[in-house]
Design a protein around this motif. Structure first.
Motif, PDB file in Angstrom:
ATOM      1  N   THR A 373      45.628 -25.891 -20.813  1.00  0.00           N
ATOM      2  CA  THR A 373      45.462 -24.107 -21.837  1.00  0.00           C
ATOM      3  C   THR A 373      45.405 -24.682 -23.584  1.00  0.00           C
ATOM      4  OG1 THR A 373      46.502 -23.617 -20.129  1.00  0.00           O
ATOM      5  CG2 THR A 373      46.090 -22.041 -22.701  1.00  0.00           C
ATOM      6  N   LEU A 374      44.600 -24.463 -24.375  1.00  0.00           N
ATOM      7  CA  LEU A 374      44.443 -25.129 -25.839  1.00  0.00           C
ATOM      8  C   LEU A 374      45.929 -24.437 -26.253  1.00  0.00           C
ATOM      9  CD1 LEU A 374      41.211 -23.008 -27.200  1.00  0.00           C
ATOM     10  CD2 LEU A 374      41.704 -25.654 -26.342  1.00  0.00           C
ATOM     11  N   VAL A 375      46.445 -25.532 -26.978  1.00  0.00           N
ATOM     12  CA  VAL A 375      47.512 -25.078 -27.683  1.00  0.00           C
ATOM     13  C   VAL A 375      47.428 -24.365 -29.112  1.00  0.00           C
ATOM     14  CG1 VAL A 375      49.470 -26.441 -28.695  1.00  0.00           C
ATOM     15  CG2 VAL A 375      49.014 -27.123 -26.429  1.00  0.00           C
ATOM     16  N   THR A 376      48.222 -23.476 -29.005  1.00  0.00           N
ATOM     17  CA  THR A 376      47.706 -22.405 -30.554  1.00  0.00           C
ATOM     18  C   THR A 376      49.262 -22.472 -31.261  1.00  0.00           C
ATOM     19  OG1 THR A 376      47.622 -20.358 -29.920  1.00  0.00           O
ATOM     20  CG2 THR A 376      45.823 -21.256 -29.438  1.00  0.00           C
ATOM     21  N   ARG A 377      50.052 -22.394 -29.907  1.00  0.00           N
ATOM     22  CA  ARG A 377      51.436 -22.375 -31.316  1.00  0.00           C
ATOM     23  C   ARG A 377      52.514 -23.465 -30.144  1.00  0.00           C
ATOM     24  NH1 ARG A 377      52.217 -16.325 -30.571  1.00  0.00           N
ATOM     25  NH2 ARG A 377      54.796 -16.698 -29.857  1.00  0.00           N
ATOM     26  N   THR A 378      53.622 -23.494 -31.351  1.00  0.00           N
ATOM     27  CA  THR A 378      54.752 -24.942 -31.451  1.00  0.00           C
ATOM     28  C   THR A 378      55.491 -25.088 -30.428  1.00  0.00           C
ATOM     29  OG1 THR A 378      55.358 -23.995 -34.254  1.00  0.00           O
ATOM     30  CG2 THR A 378      53.895 -25.955 -33.259  1.00  0.00           C
ATOM     31  N   GLU A 382      51.653 -19.267 -24.563  1.00  0.00           N
ATOM     32  CA  GLU A 382      50.369 -19.325 -24.511  1.00  0.00           C
ATOM     33  C   GLU A 382      50.111 -17.728 -24.516  1.00  0.00           C
ATOM     34  OE1 GLU A 382      48.218 -20.776 -27.033  1.00  0.00           O
ATOM     35  OE2 GLU A 382      49.393 -22.366 -27.515  1.00  0.00           O
ATOM     36  N   ASN A 383      50.842 -17.319 -24.447  1.00  0.00           N
ATOM     37  CA  ASN A 383      50.194 -15.942 -23.084  1.00  0.00           C
ATOM     38  C   ASN A 383      50.214 -14.435 -24.263  1.00  0.00           C
ATOM     39  OD1 ASN A 383      52.793 -15.563 -23.306  1.00  0.00           O
ATOM     40  ND2 ASN A 383      53.406 -15.291 -21.179  1.00  0.00           N
ATOM     41  N   ASP A 384      50.850 -15.051 -25.543  1.00  0.00           N
ATOM     42  CA  ASP A 384      50.666 -13.450 -26.639  1.00  0.00           C
ATOM     43  C   ASP A 384      49.290 -13.285 -27.529  1.00  0.00           C
ATOM     44  OD1 ASP A 384      51.634 -11.716 -28.557  1.00  0.00           O
ATOM     45  OD2 ASP A 384      52.698 -13.661 -29.820  1.00  0.00           O
ATOM     46  N   TYR A 385      49.316 -12.302 -26.664  1.00  0.00           N
ATOM     47  CA  TYR A 385      47.452 -11.848 -27.768  1.00  0.00           C
ATOM     48  C   TYR A 385      47.919 -10.401 -28.013  1.00  0.00           C
ATOM     49  CZ  TYR A 385      45.604 -14.904 -24.225  1.00  0.00           C
ATOM     50  OH  TYR A 385      45.032 -16.275 -23.162  1.00  0.00           O
ATOM     51  N   VAL A 386      47.093 -11.016 -29.620  1.00  0.00           N
ATOM     52  CA  VAL A 386      47.197  -9.956 -30.728  1.00  0.00           C
ATOM     53  C   VAL A 386      46.001  -8.653 -30.133  1.00  0.00           C
ATOM     54  CG1 VAL A 386      48.093 -10.509 -32.817  1.00  0.00           C
ATOM     55  CG2 VAL A 386      45.718 -10.544 -31.847  1.00  0.00           C
ATOM     56  N   THR A 387      45.906  -7.561 -30.422  1.00  0.00           N
ATOM     57  CA  THR A 387      44.955  -6.632 -30.140  1.00  0.00           C
ATOM     58  C   THR A 387      44.014  -6.898 -31.131  1.00  0.00           C
ATOM     59  OG1 THR A 387      45.878  -4.866 -31.872  1.00  0.00           O
ATOM     60  CG2 THR A 387      46.196  -4.580 -29.221  1.00  0.00           C
ATOM     61  N   ARG A 597      38.957  -9.344 -22.182  1.00  0.00           N
ATOM     62  CA  ARG A 597      38.720 -11.038 -21.844  1.00  0.00           C
ATOM     63  C   ARG A 597      39.137 -11.628 -23.222  1.00  0.00           C
ATOM     64  NH1 ARG A 597      33.154  -9.928 -20.136  1.00  0.00           N
ATOM     65  NH2 ARG A 597      33.482  -7.792 -20.740  1.00  0.00           N
ATOM     66  N   LYS A 598      39.330 -12.593 -23.252  1.00  0.00           N
ATOM     67  CA  LYS A 598      40.154 -13.263 -24.934  1.00  0.00           C
ATOM     68  C   LYS A 598      39.632 -13.976 -25.793  1.00  0.00           C
ATOM     69  CE  LYS A 598      43.773 -12.204 -21.513  1.00  0.00           C
ATOM     70  NZ  LYS A 598      43.542 -12.315 -20.208  1.00  0.00           N
ATOM     71  N   SER A 599      39.675 -13.921 -27.183  1.00  0.00           N
ATOM     72  CA  SER A 599      38.552 -14.666 -28.292  1.00  0.00           C
ATOM     73  C   SER A 599      39.737 -15.551 -29.111  1.00  0.00           C
ATOM     74  CB  SER A 599      38.576 -13.138 -28.792  1.00  0.00           C
ATOM     75  OG  SER A 599      38.100 -12.989 -28.608  1.00  0.00           O
ATOM     76  N   LEU A 600      39.480 -16.770 -29.716  1.00  0.00           N
ATOM     77  CA  LEU A 600      40.080 -17.300 -30.823  1.00  0.00           C
ATOM     78  C   LEU A 600      39.935 -17.174 -31.329  1.00  0.00           C
ATOM     79  CD1 LEU A 600      42.345 -19.556 -29.822  1.00  0.00           C
ATOM     80  CD2 LEU A 600      40.386 -21.696 -29.667  1.00  0.00           C
ATOM     81  N   VAL A 601      41.036 -17.012 -32.487  1.00  0.00           N
ATOM     82  CA  VAL A 601      40.184 -16.658 -33.471  1.00  0.00           C
ATOM     83  C   VAL A 601      40.559 -17.699 -35.035  1.00  0.00           C
ATOM     84  CG1 VAL A 601      40.161 -14.780 -35.764  1.00  0.00           C
ATOM     85  CG2 VAL A 601      40.279 -14.244 -33.501  1.00  0.00           C
ATOM     86  N   PRO A 602      40.061 -18.782 -35.422  1.00  0.00           N
ATOM     87  CA  PRO A 602      40.755 -19.747 -36.348  1.00  0.00           C
ATOM     88  C   PRO A 602      40.661 -19.365 -37.344  1.00  0.00           C
ATOM     89  CG  PRO A 602      38.379 -19.979 -34.633  1.00  0.00           C
ATOM     90  CD  PRO A 602      38.769 -19.050 -34.779  1.00  0.00           C
ATOM     91  N   VAL A 603      42.079 -18.875 -37.850  1.00  0.00           N
ATOM     92  CA  VAL A 603      41.874 -18.892 -39.479  1.00  0.00           C
ATOM     93  C   VAL A 603      42.911 -19.608 -40.308  1.00  0.00           C
ATOM     94  CG1 VAL A 603      43.557 -17.122 -40.518  1.00  0.00           C
ATOM     95  CG2 VAL A 603      42.406 -16.474 -37.979  1.00  0.00           C
ATOM     96  N   LEU A 604      42.128 -19.302 -41.193  1.00  0.00           N
ATOM     97  CA  LEU A 604      42.746 -21.132 -42.522  1.00  0.00           C
ATOM     98  C   LEU A 604      43.725 -20.647 -43.311  1.00  0.00           C
ATOM     99  CD1 LEU A 604      41.471 -23.605 -43.054  1.00  0.00           C
ATOM    100  CD2 LEU A 604      40.909 -22.186 -45.042  1.00  0.00           C
ATOM    101  N   ASP A 605      44.617 -21.353 -42.876  1.00  0.00           N
ATOM    102  CA  ASP A 605      45.658 -20.607 -43.880  1.00  0.00           C
ATOM    103  C   ASP A 605      46.254 -21.782 -45.089  1.00  0.00           C
ATOM    104  OD1 ASP A 605      48.536 -20.586 -44.106  1.00  0.00           O
ATOM    105  OD2 ASP A 605      49.961 -20.976 -42.107  1.00  0.00           O
ATOM    106  N   VAL A 616      43.734 -18.167 -33.430  1.00  0.00           N
ATOM    107  CA  VAL A 616      45.081 -16.703 -33.150  1.00  0.00           C
ATOM    108  C   VAL A 616      44.630 -16.688 -31.979  1.00  0.00           C
ATOM    109  CG1 VAL A 616      45.188 -14.326 -33.589  1.00  0.00           C
ATOM    110  CG2 VAL A 616      45.553 -16.204 -35.444  1.00  0.00           C
ATOM    111  N   ARG A 617      45.145 -16.516 -30.406  1.00  0.00           N
ATOM    112  CA  ARG A 617      44.915 -15.389 -29.394  1.00  0.00           C
ATOM    113  C   ARG A 617      44.665 -13.886 -29.385  1.00  0.00           C
ATOM    114  NH1 ARG A 617      44.935 -18.728 -24.984  1.00  0.00           N
ATOM    115  NH2 ARG A 617      45.096 -20.930 -25.168  1.00  0.00           N
TER     116      ARG A 617
END
Lengths: 654, 1050
Positions: A373-378, A382-387, A597-605, A616-617
């Protein structure tokens, strides 16, 4: 003189009178007899062309919501329908403008083709030709008929099994034309039997004289392998989604037992084994030196199936439809990411879901074969999805990556062989897929065109570039005809041409479609073996690991059912299998039950001195808007068309 | 024309030289005499010939004749139309006076019937024959027009007068297009018939009942038999006839639309009437009214594109003569018909020739050789006249053909069609549509009277016909520009296409006839024929566009890009055995039996052959002694009846053969990389059952003649039932069958009717006259039409195609007058659906709320109108009538023909170009409309004062009103009676013509389509012409022609 005159009369009259018999027997000039066609090798091809054309091959020209061979009529309004995949109805991907799940509404009812095959089978014995040639054609006809009935059975369950030429008698009640439905079991048995007849005299190899895209013995075995696995799965898992009604009472759908299931599994095992042992087929480049090579090899199979003939069992070809009337397909035109679009108004239409991306392994290769599973969080959540990424919480412990591509670094070669991920290189272009940015002040600019000056003084853009030609994701979501930018964070690579030039008009793609390849047969064998306890379980594990090894994995994982099914999703991703796997295994309705279904949203910080990427999941925009998607159990069977006139019993709940 | 004339002359001379004349007798005398009628009047123009020679003379004004070089033992033959011929032996007399008796009854007349001839008195079938002299009383460019109204039971409707279109609807008793037989062979059908040179026709017979059954297949609509002129022996005679004419549309309203200014005033009114703001400001209107500023001028598209009249001319030269052994008839003709377009692009030209030679080859053996040919060509605007006529009619008169800024070079875009009618009519700008046709027909017929067997004749006939048709179309490209801004539109590429059809037909017949009388009273005749016929038609088509520059209309000069071609070949073969047996007793009791066994290539061998028997009988009551003795004024009274089976060869051929046909690219498959193999599909259901359409025809008739033809009356009742009409079974096809059901012979219909002919002939002093009136009523019923079951009896009632009912009724709204003020709508039924009556204005038709539900909608429709072309099932009016009168006095002759029809209607589509509101033009007739006294008043204010008119208040759209519903405002009764032709001729006295060695000179003037009596509304449309495609009434108008002609015999 008189006599002479009389003689002339008699001669003239008698000259014409006997000619009479034949006089009216003029032959039509717009028709050719079966005899003429079948006695000529080119004629045979011409005749077969129509039948092959009518086989329900779910290829690039198949729009599961419309029809087969959807290349025929482009029309001015429904242009996006030309770039469509059955994969959009599963958890593999969505069309970029959003797509639900549900029954395929292709209206398939191949009885015109059935009638034509039956006529051919009827005509063959009457034509003078080599016995071997006749036997081969007969087997080929059985292959086509099996293929057609498989197309019907997987949609409708039991269907009327018509294997003779029906005769219309003018003025009669034509009761003979009203053939009732057979049971689902009879239908599967018929299909498998047709496959057996097909196998008998189809050649092991086809030459260029016959046409290299024609069916071989192995194609027939492959069809049997697939159909038998389908039948077995329905028999075994029917109770996961039981239906009721007259059609069920009469076993027109369902009505199969465990022993039926085992019988079908065994047939699948045997057919698969025939191919594996006797066809000479092997995996294409089974032992790559490294991950990069594996990815390249895997991509090549679908870019140029002709080069992968060692693995490919049956494929369908195309010619450039921009030259010869609409006979190509639109894959490259519609599916290239925005940055490499070919110039047509619609592109970037294929958005693979995060669900699939998460599934791929990495190369820790510890013998478990678990998904990485992709690692998005520290914090490991990895099961926290925003709407929607627009409502992301910037304070959550997102893991920060310096580069867009870093997050995918160690994933399975087949992912980069099948999916264009953010930051990867495609056609020499770095594909930018970015959903937005976090401004210096912590506020967000998501899914909106905009820019921010970073702490480094540089200007950063919300979609990753200043112009619409510089990025490939997340623009124009919700605007159907402009939805040319990935809505999931990914774009498809499988089937796309990377080096070969394809023109930017519809029907210009000519990439072959692979209908059957050895990898599926391995997986069919493995699944049937594990599901039924028949066959050789060790061999099943071997086949499973052979596929992984081809993807540069070095360990061997156990041949468990879940490993096999996961491997199937990965190896055969986007190849049209997932939809029918969910159907036959009755997993659709539990998987899709208000599901998003899920998307992966890359966000530039941009809060960081040098802006970094966080991921962002998120629930997919369209599934979220739809409130999730659901598959209703009655959709496991399609409604029988035309019951008002064909007197057939309708499927449950229609 | 000049060219054609000199061509004619040359040929005439050549033929003259070839003529063989044998005049060598040792002992000869001069013979004189006079010829008188049985009433004692001298007969002028009687043909006197020395038998067996070409030596002859014509009697003069006093009936006298003189013949030189006559053998004293010779026989003289006296013949004159309308009189029985006589042969007199000179027997050394210097003077031979003769009295010819009139053929008043015409009973001796020989009528051409199928595969033979018969005396009129013993005819048992319903057969009408017309002779050359009667045909030629009307001269037009179409043979069909020459016949219209003259023959009972022959229904004709001229659809258009466009040059080169030969599509008149001809129907015998309402059955449909008849079979056309020319000189014994069924040839090319109605269009060919229409183009026959009327001067070449000797007679035309119409077989209307079971007498047609001898032609079996395709005879079920009746048969037209044309016999062309044969030579008569005697000195070679020349005949030259010619006419010149000018013609103009029969409809005078065609030419009138309002000018650009008036239209704009009216547009504002129409805007206001639907509550919109007016389109044009007062200032703009003032400019239009002034009409002098560029861009504000009126341009009358109709008058500038169409001429008020067009011209036509026709010339015919014929030669005729021969001796005992060979006679010949030879003719050359030229005809020209020009169209109304000012660009003169419409042109039809026809050249024809015919030579019929009859030769006695040996004793009893006669050969008839006939060679005829025709070359005709037609040119018309690129695209059809229809699509040109529309812009002519609908173009805004405020926009001229060239733009304001470039008034000679930039063609403008003209609303509302956004085309430029000027450019479309011009060959130089837009191209053309042409066809040419080369036709040849040849027949060789041998008859042999078998010696020693009295009455036995053997015959052989072979015919070979060919036809080459070349249809080409050149579409030139041109730019059009915005009228005011000169913004150009995109031009397409020029395209040239050419299609050639090569057709030929072979026909062979062998015939045995026997005719004899036994025991004085028993007359027997029998004919047996064997016939086989085949035809081939090959078509080749090519098209190229000109990518760079248009050069010539030659395929090779176009570009290869997007070039296309096509071609096909069709073949047909038929075979028949047929026979006829006649028996009569004392010419009193008549019986005839015919049969035909027909085979067609079209059907399966098992259903290929059909047997068509027919029987007919007659009783000549007038021959019975109780009539003969008691009522001698009855010269003929016959009742007759016939019943027979006929057929029609229909349906797609070769349905009985299975096999495969090309599926094209779409059905193809790629078997090798980069190569597409085209597919072939099986043809569907093999259909062995398809066969003939079977027709049963019954006819009961009566012929009556009183006072030796002074009064004549013929009446027929007829019925025709057709079984086995093609249909596809409605029985639903289960979708598992995989194919659709084939054509079957399952439908049936019926036509019933009657026809009457009344005639009167008389002579008062020098004044001869004859009147003949005929009328036919034929109505059609559908007996069975395969159809889905009706969902309700209401639905069945509403279906104009319902079974067992007469076809020909049209649904519409009943109405009574107009609403005259707004307050009436307060109590009126709701007319505008959800709009209530809020859109209704004074002047609208008051439609009856039939079902009384307070709402006007489709439930209020009733079958109150006769149908018209619009419905498609009634293209021929069911009731048709004609009246001919001819008279002569001394050298003058006068003919008048009335013709008309009834039980028909014409629809004038309200929202199309004939209506108003949709296009930027307006017919001037709509000025007679309801409008407010003060043009700026609010039309929806009840206090506003209105000025009444014929039409309702005009609106730019009729939404929310009943104004576009079908009422008698838009559908008119098309009953009419038309003075079809009037002709006055004068034959110069023989005393004058003889001086210039000419036998006969006749000059005449005639007028065709002179005047029409009909309802006022249809007058502007011409009740005979049909509305055409889209019911738009954009077909070419019918024409009234004025012709001057003459004929010279020498």
């Amino acid at each position: 003189m008189r006599r002479k005159i009389l003689y002339i009369y008699i001669a003239a009259a008698s000259l014409f009178l006997p000619a009479c018999k034949k006089f009216l027997d003029i032959q039509p000039l717009n028709k050719v007899s079966a005899t003429t066609l079948l006695s000529d090798i080119s004629g045979v091809k011409v005749l077969m062309a129509t039948l092959y054309n009518k086989m329900p091959i779910e290829d690039f020209s198949y729009n599961p919501g419309k029809m087969f061979n959807y290349h025929k009529d482009a029309g001015s309004t429904g242009f996006v329908d030309l770039g469509w995949s059955i994969s959009f109805y599963t958890d593999e991907s969505l069309v970029t403008a959003g797509s639900g799940v549900g029954p395929v509404n292709d209206g398939y009812w191949g009885y015109d083709a059935v009638s034509q095959v039956n006529q051919l089978i009827n005509a063959l014995p009457t034509v003078t030709m080599d016995k071997s040639q006749r036997d081969r054609l007969l087997s080929e006809a059985h292959f086509i008929r099996a293929y057609i009935y498989f197309g019907l059975a997987k949609r409708y369950g039991g269907v009327p099994l018509i294997d003779t030429v029906l005769t219309y008698v003018a003025g009669s009640d034509n009761a003979n034309l009203y053939i009732p439905r057979n049971t689902e079991k009879e239908t599967w048995n018929f299909i498998l039997n047709e496959c057996d007849l097909a196998v008998q005299n189809l050649p092991a190899t086809v030459s260029a004289v016959d046409g290299t895209y024609r069916a071989t013995k192995w194609a027939a075995y492959a069809l049997k392998s697939r159909a038998a696995l389908f039948a077995a799965s329905v028999a075994k898992y029917w109770n996961n989604a039981p239906l009721s009604g007259v059609a069920v009472d009469q076993n027109l759908v369902g009505g199969m037992t465990v022993s039926d299931a085992n019988n079908y599994y065994l047939q699948c095992i045997n057919a698969s084994k025939q191919i594996i042992d006797n066809s000479g087929k092997q995996l294409y480049k089974p032992s790559p030196a490294n991950k990069a090579e594996a990815a390249k090899n895997y991509q090549d199979i679908f870019q140029n199936p002709a080069n992968a003939d060692v693995e490919v069992i049956f494929k369908k070809g195309y010619i450039d439809g921009s030259v010869t009337r609409l006979q190509g397909h639109c894959t490259d035109v519609y599916f290239n990411p925005a940055q490499t679009n070919l110039g047509y108004i619609a592109y970037g239409r294929f958005s693979p879901a995060l669900d699939l991306v998460d599934l791929y392994e990495d190369y820790t290769d510890d013998g478990t074969g678990k998904s990485a599973t992709l690692v998005t969080r520290t914090d490991g959540v990895e099961n926290d999805y925003v709407t929607s990424a627009t409502v992301m919480n910037v304070t959550k412990p997102y893991k920060s990556y310096a580069n867009l591509s870093d997050i995918f670094a160690n994933k399975d070669a087949r992912m980069s062989g099948a999916i264009i991920t953010p930051g990867s290189t495609w056609k020499g272009v770095t594909i930018i897929i970015q959903g937005g940015l976090i401004k210096k002040d912590g506020s967000t600019l998501i899914f909106t065109d905009g820019s921010e000056t970073g702490l480094d003084g540089k200007t950063y853009y919300s979609f990753g570039a200043s112009s619409t030609t510089g990025y490939s994701g997340f623009r124009g979501m919700g605007v159907f005809d402009n939805a040319n930018y990935s809505c999931t964070g990914f774009s498809v690579k499988k089937f796309l041409q990377e080096s070969k030039t394809v023109t930017g008009v519809q029907f210009s793609s000519t990439t072959d479609y692979i209908d059957f390849r050895l990898a599926e047969i391995y997986l069919n064998y493995a699944e049937a073996t594990v599901e039924s306890g028949q066959g050789d379980a060790a061999l099943a594990a071997t086949y499973l690991n052979a596929l992984r090894k081809r993807a540069a994995h070095t360990d061997n994982i156990p041949g468990t059912l879940s490993n096999i099914l996961k491997e199937r999703r990965i190896e055969l991703a986007f190849e049209g299998q997932r939809y029918w796997d969910l159907v036959r295994r009755r997993e659709f309705h539990t998987l899709f039950n208000g599901t998003k279904r899920k998307s992966l949203v890359p966000v530039l910080d941009c809060r960081q001195p040098t802006p970094n990427y966080i991921f962002v999941r998120s629930y997919n925009y369209y599934d979220q808007n739809a409130g999730g998607v659901t598959f209703n159990p009655q959709w496991y069977y399609r409604a029988i068309p035309g019951v008002a006139t064909n007197n057939l019993i309708q499927n449950p709940q229609y | 024309m000049k060219k054609a004339k000199s061509y004619l002359k040359a040929i005439a001379l050549l033929l003259l030289c070839l003529m063989v004349s044998t005049q060598a007798f040792s002992q000869v005398v001069r013979v004189k005499g006079t010829v008188k009628s049985n009433k004692g009047e001298p007969l002028v123009g009687v043909n006197v010939v020395v038998k067996g020679t070409t030596n002859g003379a014509i009697s003069g004004i006093d009936g006298s004749y003189t013949l030189e070089n006559v053998n004293p033992q010779a026989t003289l033959v006296f013949s004159f139309i309308g009189f029985a011929s006589q042969e007199v032996v000179v027997n050394n007399r210097p003077a031979v006076d003769v009295v010819l008796s009139e053929n008043v009854t015409g009973l001796e007349e020989v009528i051409v019937i199928g595969y033979g001839t018969q005396k009129k008195e013993t005819l048992t079938g319903s057969v009408t024959q017309i002779k050359t002299s009667e045909i030629l009383t009307t001269k037009s460019t179409s043979l069909v027009s020459d016949l219209q109204g003259k023959l009972a039971g022959v229904q004709v409707r001229q659809q258009t007068a466009e040059p080169g279109t030969f599509n008149s609807l001809v129907s015998i008793r309402g059955f449909g297009a008849p079979l056309v037989v020319i000189d014994g062979v069924a040839r090319d059908g109605m269009s060919d018939f229409e183009r026959l040179n009327s001067d070449d026709v000797e007679s035309i017979s119409i077989l209307k009942d079971a007498s047609a059954a001898i032609y079996g297949m395709n005879a079920d609509n009746g048969v037209i038999i044309v016999t062309t002129k044969k030579g008569t022996k005697g000195k070679t005679k020349f005949s030259y006839s010619s006419f010149f004419g000018t013609k103009q549309p029969t409809t005078t309203t065609l030419q009138k639309s309002v000018d650009a200014y008036t239209y704009r005033v009216m547009k504002n009114e129409m805007d206001r009437n639907i509550g919109n703001a007016p389109t044009y400001s007062d200032a703009v209107l003032a400019q239009w009214k002034l009409g002098t500023d560029p861009g504000f001028q009126d341009y009358n598209w109709i008058n500038n594109t169409l001429k008020p009249s067009a011209t036509q001319q026709q010339h015919n030269l014929s030669m005729n003569g021969g001796n005992d052994n060979i006679t010949f008839y030879s003719s050359l003709g030229y005809m020209e018909d020009n169209g109304l377009l000012r660009s003169n692009i419409q042109q039809y030209k026809k050249y024809n020739f015919r030579t019929n030679v009859t030769a006695k080859l040996a004793k009893g053996l006669t050969a008839k050789i006939s060679v005829a040919g025709k070359f005709d060509q037609n040119k018309s605007p690129q695209g059809s006249y229809f699509w040109l006529f529309k812009p002519i009619i609908v173009s805004d008169r405020g926009v001229a053909p060239f733009t304001v800024n470039y008034p000679t070079t930039h063609l403008s875009i003209v609303p509302s069609a956004n085309q430029n009618a000027y450019a479309m009519a011009s060959e130089d700008i837009s191209g053309y549509d042409k066809w040419s046709n080369i036709q040849y027909q040849s027949t060789v017929e041998l008859t042999y009277e078998v010696p020693r067997v009295k009455g036995l004749t053997l015959g052989l006939l072979g015919a070979f016909d060919g036809n080459i048709n070349d249809a080409s179309n050149l579409k030139k490209a041109y730019y059009t520009y915005d009228y005011y801004t000169d913004a150009p539109s995109a031009a397409m590429l020029p395209i040239y296409k050419d299609g050639i059809t090569n057709f030929y037909r072979k026909d062979f017949q062998a015939q045995i006839s026997y005719k004899n009388t036994f025991a004085e009273d028993h007359n027997i005749s029998a004919t047996l024929v064997y016939e086989m016929k085949s035809s081939d038609s090959k078509y080749l088509f090519a098209q190229r566009e000109y990518d760079d520059v248009y050069t010539h209309d030659i395929i090779d000069q176009g570009s290869l890009n997007n070039s296309t071609n096509g071609g096909n070949l069709t073949q047909q073969a038929f075979m028949s055995y047929l026979g006829r047996f006649n028996y009569d007793f004392k010419n009193k009791y008549l019986l005839e039996f015919t049969f035909r066994e027909d085979g067609s290539y079209r059907y399966a061998p098992s259903s290929r052959w059909a047997f068509f028997p027919a029987v007919s009988g007659g009783w000549r009551i007038s021959e019975e002694s109780f009539i003969k003795n008691n009522t001698p004024f009855i010269s003929n009274l016959k009742i007759r009846g016939s019943y027979g089976l006929m057929g029609a060869d229909a349906g797609d051929p070769f349905q009985y053969i299975g096999g495969y046909s090309f599926a094209g690219i779409d059905g193809g498959y790629v078997f090798n990389s980069g190569t597409l193999t085209n597919g072939m599909v099986p043809v569907g259901v093999v259909n062995n059952n398809l066969t003939w359409i079977k027709t049963k025809t019954a006819d009961i008739g009566m012929d009556l003649e009183l006072w030796k033809g002074k009064f004549g009356f013929t009446m027929d009742l007829f019925q025709k039932n057709r079984d086995g009409l093609l249909g596809t079974r409605i029985q639903s096809v289960p979708n598992t069958f995989g194919a659709s059901f084939p054509q079957e012979n399952i439908n049936s219909d019926m036509v019933k009717g009657f026809e009457v002919v009344v005639s009167h002939k008389n002579k008062i002093g020098d004044f001869n006259y004859g009147i003949s009136a005929n009328m036919t009523l034929a109505r059609k019923y559908l007996i069975h039409t395969e159809r889905a079951a009706y969902s309700s009896s209401m639905q069945e009632w509403l279906d104009p195609w319902g079974n067992n009912r007469i076809l020909g009724r049209e649904w519409g709204y009943e109405s009574s007058g107009q609403y005259t003020n707004l307050t009436q709508y307060e109590t009126a039924p709701l007319c505008g659906g959800t709009n209530g009556n809020s859109k209704m204005l004074p002047g609208s038709t008051r439609i009856t709320d039939v079902n009384g539900d307070g709402v006007i909608n489709s439930n209020d429709m009733l079958p109150i109108f006769w149908a018209g072309q619009y419905q498609g099932y009634a293209t021929d009016p069911p009731l048709q009538y004609g009246l001919t009168m001819n008279s002569s006095w001394k050298g003058f002759d006068f003919n008048i023909l009335f013709q008309g029809s009834a039980m028909f209607s014409i629809f004038h589509k309200v929202d199309d170009i004939w209506g108003y509101g949709r296009n930027p033009t307006l017919w001037s007739k709509y000025l007679d409309r309801w409008h407010t006294e003060d043009p700026t008043a609010n039309p929806h204010d009840p206090a506003t004062i209105w000025i009444p008119g014929k039409y309702e208040a005009l609106k730019t759209n009729q939404t929310g009103t009943t104004d576009n519903l079908i009422t008698n405002e838009w559908r008119y009764d098309a009953t009419y009676l038309r003075i079809k032709s009037v002709e006055i001729g004068y034959t110069l006295p023989v005393s004058v013509t003889r001086k210039i060695k000419i036998d006969n000179i006749r000059v005449y003037v005639n007028i065709f389509n002179l005047y029409t009596f009909c309802g006022k509304d249809v007058k502007g449309l011409d009740p005979e012409r049909e509305e055409g495609s889209y019911v738009a009434d954009l077909t070419y108008p019918l024409l009234r022609s004025f012709n001057f002609g003459f004929s010279i015999n020498f």
